[in-house]
Write an enzyme that holds these catalytic residues in place. Structure first.
Site, PDB file in Angstrom:
ATOM      1  N   GLY A  12       0.586  -1.274   0.343  1.00 36.89           N
ATOM      2  CA  GLY A  12      -0.512   0.156   0.039  1.00 36.89           C
ATOM      3  C   GLY A  12       0.907   1.371   0.039  1.00 36.89           C
ATOM      4  O   GLY A  12       0.344   2.570   0.958  1.00 36.89           O
ATOM      5  N   ALA A  13       2.173   1.680  -0.940  1.00 34.66           N
ATOM      6  CA  ALA A  13       2.992   2.047  -0.692  1.00 34.66           C
ATOM      7  C   ALA A  13       2.714   3.586  -1.952  1.00 34.66           C
ATOM      8  O   ALA A  13       3.326   4.736  -2.369  1.00 34.66           O
ATOM      9  CB  ALA A  13       4.136   1.859  -1.306  1.00 34.66           C
ATOM     10  N   SER A  14       1.290   3.232  -2.282  1.00 36.93           N
ATOM     11  CA  SER A  14       0.587   4.449  -3.712  1.00 36.93           C
ATOM     12  C   SER A  14       0.647   5.382  -2.922  1.00 36.93           C
ATOM     13  O   SER A  14       0.812   6.728  -3.705  1.00 36.93           O
ATOM     14  CB  SER A  14       0.039   3.519  -4.560  1.00 36.93           C
ATOM     15  OG  SER A  14      -1.157   3.318  -3.740  1.00 36.93           O
ATOM     16  N   ARG A  15       0.249   5.696  -1.702  1.00 32.77           N
ATOM     17  CA  ARG A  15      -0.722   6.944  -1.084  1.00 32.77           C
ATOM     18  C   ARG A  15      -0.363   6.868  -0.075  1.00 32.77           C
ATOM     19  O   ARG A  15       0.300   5.653   0.972  1.00 32.77           O
ATOM     20  CB  ARG A  15      -1.905   6.719  -1.479  1.00 32.77           C
ATOM     21  CG  ARG A  15      -2.271   6.777  -2.848  1.00 32.77           C
ATOM     22  CD  ARG A  15      -4.497   6.801  -2.622  1.00 32.77           C
ATOM     23  NE  ARG A  15      -4.514   5.830  -2.861  1.00 32.77           N
ATOM     24  CZ  ARG A  15      -5.533   5.305  -2.126  1.00 32.77           C
ATOM     25  NH1 ARG A  15      -6.426   6.253  -1.402  1.00 32.77           N
ATOM     26  NH2 ARG A  15      -6.709   3.548  -2.196  1.00 32.77           N
ATOM     27  N   ASP A  63      -2.914  -7.711  -5.008  1.00 34.36           N
ATOM     28  CA  ASP A  63      -3.378  -7.560  -3.546  1.00 34.36           C
ATOM     29  C   ASP A  63      -3.474  -8.465  -2.939  1.00 34.36           C
ATOM     30  O   ASP A  63      -3.000  -9.749  -3.170  1.00 34.36           O
ATOM     31  CB  ASP A  63      -4.769  -7.914  -4.177  1.00 34.36           C
ATOM     32  CG  ASP A  63      -5.856  -8.088  -2.837  1.00 34.36           C
ATOM     33  OD1 ASP A  63      -5.769  -7.531  -2.171  1.00 34.36           O
ATOM     34  OD2 ASP A  63      -7.570  -8.518  -3.545  1.00 34.36           O
ATOM     35  N   SER A 142      -3.016  -0.216  14.271  1.00 38.81           N
ATOM     36  CA  SER A 142      -3.730   1.299  15.055  1.00 38.81           C
ATOM     37  C   SER A 142      -4.543   1.183  16.379  1.00 38.81           C
ATOM     38  O   SER A 142      -4.719  -0.111  16.858  1.00 38.81           O
ATOM     39  CB  SER A 142      -4.882   1.213  13.994  1.00 38.81           C
ATOM     40  OG  SER A 142      -5.941   2.575  14.500  1.00 38.81           O
ATOM     41  N   TYR A 155     -12.579  -2.875  11.133  1.00 43.75           N
ATOM     42  CA  TYR A 155     -11.517  -2.974  10.973  1.00 43.75           C
ATOM     43  C   TYR A 155     -10.680  -2.815  12.355  1.00 43.75           C
ATOM     44  O   TYR A 155      -9.341  -3.180  12.736  1.00 43.75           O
ATOM     45  CB  TYR A 155     -11.266  -0.834  11.032  1.00 43.75           C
ATOM     46  CG  TYR A 155      -9.914  -0.197  10.798  1.00 43.75           C
ATOM     47  CD1 TYR A 155      -9.590  -0.051   9.777  1.00 43.75           C
ATOM     48  CD2 TYR A 155      -9.734   1.018  11.697  1.00 43.75           C
ATOM     49  CE1 TYR A 155      -7.678   0.447   9.236  1.00 43.75           C
ATOM     50  CE2 TYR A 155      -8.137   1.395  11.733  1.00 43.75           C
ATOM     51  CZ  TYR A 155      -7.712   1.278  10.589  1.00 43.75           C
ATOM     52  OH  TYR A 155      -6.963   2.201   9.730  1.00 43.75           O
ATOM     53  N   ALA A 156     -11.147  -2.738  13.911  1.00 43.32           N
ATOM     54  CA  ALA A 156     -11.252  -2.471  14.359  1.00 43.32           C
ATOM     55  C   ALA A 156     -10.545  -4.137  15.160  1.00 43.32           C
ATOM     56  O   ALA A 156      -9.273  -4.242  16.098  1.00 43.32           O
ATOM     57  CB  ALA A 156     -11.785  -2.135  16.212  1.00 43.32           C
ATOM     58  N   LYS A 159      -7.416  -5.003  13.083  1.00 50.93           N
ATOM     59  CA  LYS A 159      -6.381  -4.467  13.933  1.00 50.93           C
ATOM     60  C   LYS A 159      -6.268  -4.715  15.225  1.00 50.93           C
ATOM     61  O   LYS A 159      -4.389  -5.357  15.530  1.00 50.93           O
ATOM     62  CB  LYS A 159      -6.479  -2.628  13.603  1.00 50.93           C
ATOM     63  CG  LYS A 159      -6.399  -1.579  12.581  1.00 50.93           C
ATOM     64  CD  LYS A 159      -5.108  -1.350  11.765  1.00 50.93           C
ATOM     65  CE  LYS A 159      -5.518  -1.582  10.758  1.00 50.93           C
ATOM     66  NZ  LYS A 159      -4.143  -1.592   9.858  1.00 50.93           N
TER      67      LYS A 159
END
Ligand SMILES: NC(=O)c1ccc[n+]([C@@H]2O[C@H](COP(=O)([O-])OP(=O)(O)OC[C@H]3O[C@@H](n4cnc5c(N)ncnc54)[C@H](OP(=O)(O)O)[C@@H]3O)[C@@H](O)[C@H]2O)c1
Lengths: 248, 80
Positions: A12-15, A63, A142, A155-156, A159
């Site tokens: 995920g290094a595009s942004r 992916d 996170s 998400y929690a 993470k």
């Protein structure tokens, strides 16, 4: 330059945070595989910025939740650069919503990218790292995985899962000279947080003791430390980069 | 490839990797029981064998490897 001759894979290094990490590692001399999911032009921008710093870059679409593709990515990286020293598991997505209304697909998407992706990339990278008898894996967790957050059950959970995975793999790989640590960012200004409603952003900012949201560079600097020999005696640790949101 | 040659090369890797006595590396020796290897040692060993003999050993096959003899048989049957 503290990472000369090192090869780093950043997912995920595009942004956003991943891009800042890729640039930070490149600034220290590392060659970087710039993984992304769909945003080719942004990944190429990251790669050009890395080359402008005098380091090597390889943009690579994959992916992270697809095992065969992940295996291929790691093989390609090792073939091109000869070794793989640093892996930063940063790729992540959100699909927020109240638990009561959360669709199974939103649960699966977040768990697949944010948790299974970390497992698959780590699994693939361990082969070359065991061969080399050294390696540094850094997972981006996170603060939400520690404190929880309404509307982010998926998400929690993912993470918090990353934190458990970090500790389990750290224990498993310690005898092979491979360290695994995580960074738990708080509220960082990126596309991911840009989507949030204004009142949510305001509320989050009020919860930050240091009184400002973080920048991707704030996170990248801590990742640089974990990628370097300076953190050689640390493994299985979770470092919060959150302006003091969660204090342990 | 001659059987002896394979045995010698396997022996060397096992001795280096597990720090055991060469005399203990017999075909019937079990990695876990006799040579004190844990599962991670075996994973590492398999990777080294892959490099040495230029093979790819699948996870399923690797899990079946228990003794030094298993390794020799595997290499004999997969190496032209
Ligand atoms: N922003 C925050 O406040 C914050 C706080 C704590 C933790 N984090 C974590 O930090 C990480 C980065 O977040 P961010 O804010 O920088 O996010 P972002 O700006 O939305 O960027 C996400 C990155 O992940 C890539 N990606 C998404 N799904 C992928 C997949 N399946 N396979 C490969 N790459 C994939 C994207 O690639 P494309 O460009 O190709 O889509 C993009 O490069 C995430 O793990 C996030 O959970 C962020």
């Amino acid at each position: 330059m503290i990472l000369k001759e090192k090869v780093a894979l950043v997912t995920g290094a595009s942004r956003g945070i991943g891009k800042a990490i890729a640039l930070e590692l490149a600034r220290e001399g590392a060659s970087v595989i710039v993984n992304y999911s769909g945003n080719k032009s942004r990944a190429e921008e990251t790669a050009s910025a890395i080359e402008a710093l005098g380091a090597e870059a390889l943009p690579y679409q994959c992916d992270v939740s697809n095992e065969a593709d992940v295996q291929e990515m790691v093989k390609t990286a090792v073939k091109k650069f000869g070794h793989l020293d640093i892996v930063v598991n940063n790729a992540g997505i959100t699909r927020d919503g109240l638990l009561m209304r959360m669709k199974e697909a939103d649960w699966d998407a977040v768990l697949n990218t944010n948790l299974k992706g970390v497992f698959l990339v780590t699994k693939a990278a361990l082969r070359p790292m065991i061969r080399q008898k050294q390696g540094k894996i850094i997972n981006i967790a996170s603060v939400v995985g520690i404190l929880g957050n309404a509307s982010q059950a998926n998400y929690a959970a993912a993470k918090a899962g990353v934190i458990g995975l970090t500790k389990a793999s750290a224990r498993e790989m310690a005898s092979k000279g491979i360290t695994v640590n995580a960074v738990a960012p708080g509220f960082i200004v990126t596309d991911m947080t840009d989507e949030l409603p204004e009142e949510v952003k305001e509320k989050m900012q009020n919860d930050i003791p240091l009184g400002r949201p973080g920048t991707p560079e704030d996170v990248a600097k801590v990742v640089r430390f974990l990628a370097s020999e300076d953190s050689g005696y640390m493994t299985g640790q979770i470092l919060n980069v959150d302006g003091g949101m969660a204090m342990q | 490839m001659a059987e002896d040659d394979v045995l010698e090369r396997v022996k060397k890797i096992v001795v280096d990797r597990l720090g055991v006595d060469e005399a203990d590396v017999k075909p019937e020796a079990s990695f876990k029981e006799d040579l004190d290897a844990d599962s991670l040692d075996i994973v590492e060993l398999v990777m080294e064998l892959e490099d040495e003999f230029n093979l790819e050993i699948s996870d399923e096959d690797a899990e079946k490897i228990q003794t030094v003899g298993d390794v020799i048989t595997y290499i004999q049957s997969h190496k032209s």
